[in-house]
Enzyme design. Sequence first.
Site, mmCIF file in Angstrom:
data_model
loop_
_atom_site.group_PDB
_atom_site.id
_atom_site.type_symbol
_atom_site.label_atom_id
_atom_site.label_comp_id
_atom_site.label_asym_id
_atom_site.label_seq_id
_atom_site.Cartn_x
_atom_site.Cartn_y
_atom_site.Cartn_z
ATOM 1 C CB ALA A 114 -0.943 -0.006 1.202
ATOM 2 C CB ALA A 115 4.407 2.000 -0.549
ATOM 3 N N GLY A 116 2.160 3.132 -2.410
ATOM 4 C CA GLY A 116 1.682 4.138 -3.360
ATOM 5 C C GLY A 116 0.363 4.743 -2.940
ATOM 6 C CG ASP A 117 -3.113 2.370 -2.707
ATOM 7 O OD1 ASP A 117 -3.318 2.913 -3.806
ATOM 8 O OD2 ASP A 117 -3.212 1.152 -2.516
#
Length: 167
Positions: A114-117
């Site tokens: 979920a880093a990009g989110d």
Amino acid sequence: MLQLEVPLPTVLHALRLAKRHGRTVILNPAPAAPVPDEALALADFLTPNETEAEMLLGGGAAGLGGIAATAAALRAKGAGTVIVTLGREGAFVVGPNGSFHVAGRHVEAVDTTAAGDAFTGALACALGEGQELAAALAFATAAAALSVTRLGAQSSLPNRVEVEAFL
């Protein structure tokens, strides 16, 4: 704020509608997929990771120089500000006022799902509150770094108190 987990015609409709009503648009082109130039031109902020950025152009060069060229090429397609996320290395930004690198935060990563989110959501939050781009990017980078220290997607997303403490 839009991403590509819904059908592309829906994303395009939302982009057009948002721009028609004078709204700021953040497009996170994830998961990686081809996107028409119209969508790029409707984005005030485009937040691809390296792989997504290269896919949007049909290829790209490695290294920070390549990332700068890739980001500049995406901006030439009409995106207002391109922010290529680089994982632990931060982000590279090309916008109307030039280009710059935002340092990353080095943490012990256990799950990058979920880093990009986390990055894009935190960026949207900070910009929506009226923060300057540099402060919004620091907030977003911190949120993304915290998210990779935890397992899962939604369960890994930090809250505001955690991000501010980390900053």
